[in-house]
Design an enzyme around this catalytic site. Sequence first.
Site, PDB file in Angstrom:
ATOM      1  N   LYS A  75       0.858  -1.186   0.000  1.00  0.00           N
ATOM      2  CA  LYS A  75       0.000   0.000   0.000  1.00  0.00           C
ATOM      3  C   LYS A  75       0.891   1.232   0.000  1.00  0.00           C
ATOM      4  O   LYS A  75       1.956   1.230   0.638  1.00  0.00           O
ATOM      5  CB  LYS A  75      -0.898  -0.038   1.241  1.00  0.00           C
ATOM      6  CG  LYS A  75      -1.916   1.086   1.331  1.00  0.00           C
ATOM      7  CD  LYS A  75      -2.834   0.856   2.522  1.00  0.00           C
ATOM      8  CE  LYS A  75      -3.873   1.940   2.689  1.00  0.00           C
ATOM      9  NZ  LYS A  75      -4.771   1.692   3.829  1.00  0.00           N
ATOM     10  N   SER A 150      -9.664   1.816   2.766  1.00  0.00           N
ATOM     11  CA  SER A 150      -8.781   2.611   1.944  1.00  0.00           C
ATOM     12  C   SER A 150      -7.768   1.783   1.154  1.00  0.00           C
ATOM     13  O   SER A 150      -7.201   2.297   0.192  1.00  0.00           O
ATOM     14  CB  SER A 150      -8.038   3.614   2.822  1.00  0.00           C
ATOM     15  OG  SER A 150      -7.232   2.941   3.766  1.00  0.00           O
ATOM     16  N   SER A 174      -9.862  -0.838   6.786  1.00  0.00           N
ATOM     17  CA  SER A 174      -9.283  -0.634   5.459  1.00  0.00           C
ATOM     18  C   SER A 174      -8.628  -1.852   4.815  1.00  0.00           C
ATOM     19  O   SER A 174      -8.298  -1.804   3.642  1.00  0.00           O
ATOM     20  CB  SER A 174      -8.251   0.487   5.507  1.00  0.00           C
ATOM     21  OG  SER A 174      -8.923   1.700   5.404  1.00  0.00           O
TER      22      SER A 174
HETATM   23  N1  GLN Z   1     -13.019   3.806   6.251  1.00  0.00           N
HETATM   24  C1  GLN Z   1     -12.354   4.136   7.473  1.00  0.00           C
HETATM   25  C2  GLN Z   1     -11.934   5.578   7.478  1.00  0.00           C
HETATM   26  O1  GLN Z   1     -12.186   6.253   6.517  1.00  0.00           O
HETATM   27  C3  GLN Z   1     -11.217   3.212   7.703  1.00  0.00           C
HETATM   28  C4  GLN Z   1      -9.945   3.644   7.146  1.00  0.00           C
HETATM   29  C5  GLN Z   1      -8.800   2.780   7.489  1.00  0.00           C
HETATM   30  O2  GLN Z   1      -8.973   1.707   8.074  1.00  0.00           O
HETATM   31  N2  GLN Z   1      -7.619   3.269   7.168  1.00  0.00           N
HETATM   32  O3  GLN Z   1     -11.387   6.072   8.435  1.00  0.00           O
END
Ligand code: GLN
Length: 476
Positions: A75, A150, A174
Site C-alpha cells: 500500500k 482505503s 481498510s
Molecule cells: N473507512 C475508514 C476511514 O475512513 C477506515 C480507514 C482505514 O482503516 N484506514 O477512516
Amino acid sequence: MSYPSFTSIRNDLRSGKTTVVELVEDYLRNIEEKKHLNAFTEVFRESALKKAAEVDGKLKSGTAGKLAGMVIGLKDNICYKGHKVSASSHILEGFESLYNSTATERLLQEDAVIIGRLNCDEFAMGSSNETSYYGKVLNPLNEKCVPGGSSGGSAAAVAAGLCTATLGSDTGGSIRQPASFTGTVGLKPTYGRVSRYGLLAYASSFDQIGPITHTVEDAALLLEVIAGADDFDSTVSHKPVPEYSAKLDFNGKARIAYIRECIESPGLNEEVRKGIEKQIAQLKAAGHTVEAVDFPYLDFLVPTYYVLTTAEASSNLARYDGVHYGYRSAKSNDVESTYRLSRTEGFGKEVKRRIMLGTFVLSAGYYDAYYTKGLKVRRIIREKTREILSSYDFILTPTTPDAAFEFGQKSADPVAMYLEDIFTVQANLAGVPAISLPLGKKSDGLPYGIQLMAGDFEEEKLLAFSRLLESARQSC
Ligand code: GLN
C-alpha cells in the site's frame, strides 16, 4: 498465468516449471494489461526484476528465505527505502522513503519481491478509494463499482492477479472492507502485533499493517514474517510469534458469538443477512456453539471512531507543512504562506475535513466534551468486546452491510460513507484481531465477506478456524 495461492507458486518453482524472474515478468504483463484498474501508483519494475534474479540464485544454492517466489505489492503508505511513497496524496508528491518499514524489511529478508506501491484513499481516509490524488481504483469484479477502501489498490491487485499478495493498513476496516468487496482474505492483526515503524501514520492508536491474500494460509505465512517485537516501535508486543502457517488445523468445537444488533440492523442487505444466517446454521450443524449476544453500543462505534481518529490524524498530519516533506506551494513567500498554501493545495477535501474535525475535538473548549468522552466510550466498547471474547472464541459479523457500491453513490455524503465502517471499527477500537473471509456472492455476482474477531493475540486460533471455514466453502 494466474496463481491461486503461494503454495502453487512454490510447487512450480520447485519442479522448475517457472523461475522468480519469469513470475515477475508475468505479473508485470498482467499489470500492464490491467492498467486501467489504476491499482498501482507506481510499478517497481527494475528493482523487482533485480531482486527476482537474486532470489532465483538463492533458490539454486538452497539459501532462499521462506517467501521466495512471493511477489508483493505495498500500500502506498508503507515505506520501502529508495522508492517513492505518497499515501496517495499530493502533499507527498516526489517524496522518497529514507528507510524500510519494519514489515518491508522482514519481507525482503525472507526474499519476497516487492513489485510496486498500491493506490489507496488519501492518507488511508476513506472506504471507496475515491479520495486518492491518483484517482479511483476500479473493482476488477465489476468495474462500475468501488474496490473498497482505503486499501482499494491492495485488494484489487490481489483479486486481479497482479501480484501474489499485498500489504494494506487497517485503522477502521481498510484491509477487511476491500477484501470483502473483492472476494479476498484480509487480516487486521491485534494492535501491537505488527510494527508500525515506516507506516505513514493516520491514527496511531488504531493503525495496523496486515495482509490481503487469496488464501488463509498465505495470510498466516505473511503475518508470521512481519509480526513481532521491534526496537523502532514501542507499542509492539514482545510476545513470541507462533509459526501461524504451520498451525492451521483447528481441532475441536468453537464457541462463537454473533452480535444480535448486527444481524438485525436495518442497514444490512437482505442477501448478506441470508448468507450470514446460512453460515451460522452450517456452523451449528457442524457441532460448533453459535449464540446471539447483545452488544448495546453498535450505534456508538462509528461516532467514537471518528472523534478519536480525526483527533489523532490532526496531530499526525501537522508534520506536512511544506518544509519537511514533499510538496511546497510555488506561491509561498514566507513561513506562514508556506504552511498555509502548501497544506491548502497539498491535501484533498476529505483529509482537510478530518484535520478540521480533529482540531475541533482537541480544541481547549471542546476537548473534554469530545476527546475525553470518546476515550471513555472506547474503553467501554473495549471492555464489552473483551467480556464477550472471554466466554466465546470468536465474534462473528458481516464484514460490511452490503457488497461493493457504484462510484459516486456515497462520495457526496460523508455520513453514508462513514457508516460503511459500522462492523469493522469495533476491532480497531478494542484492539483485537479480525479477519474478513469471502462468504458468498449476491445475485448480481458481487462478493461479500464474513468477519471473525478473536481475543488479543489469538491470531493462531483465528487463522486456524478461518482455514476451516475456507475449506468448508471450497468443498460445497
Ligand atoms: N473507512 C475508514 C476511514 O475512513 C477506515 C480507514 C482505514 O482503516 N484506514 O477512516
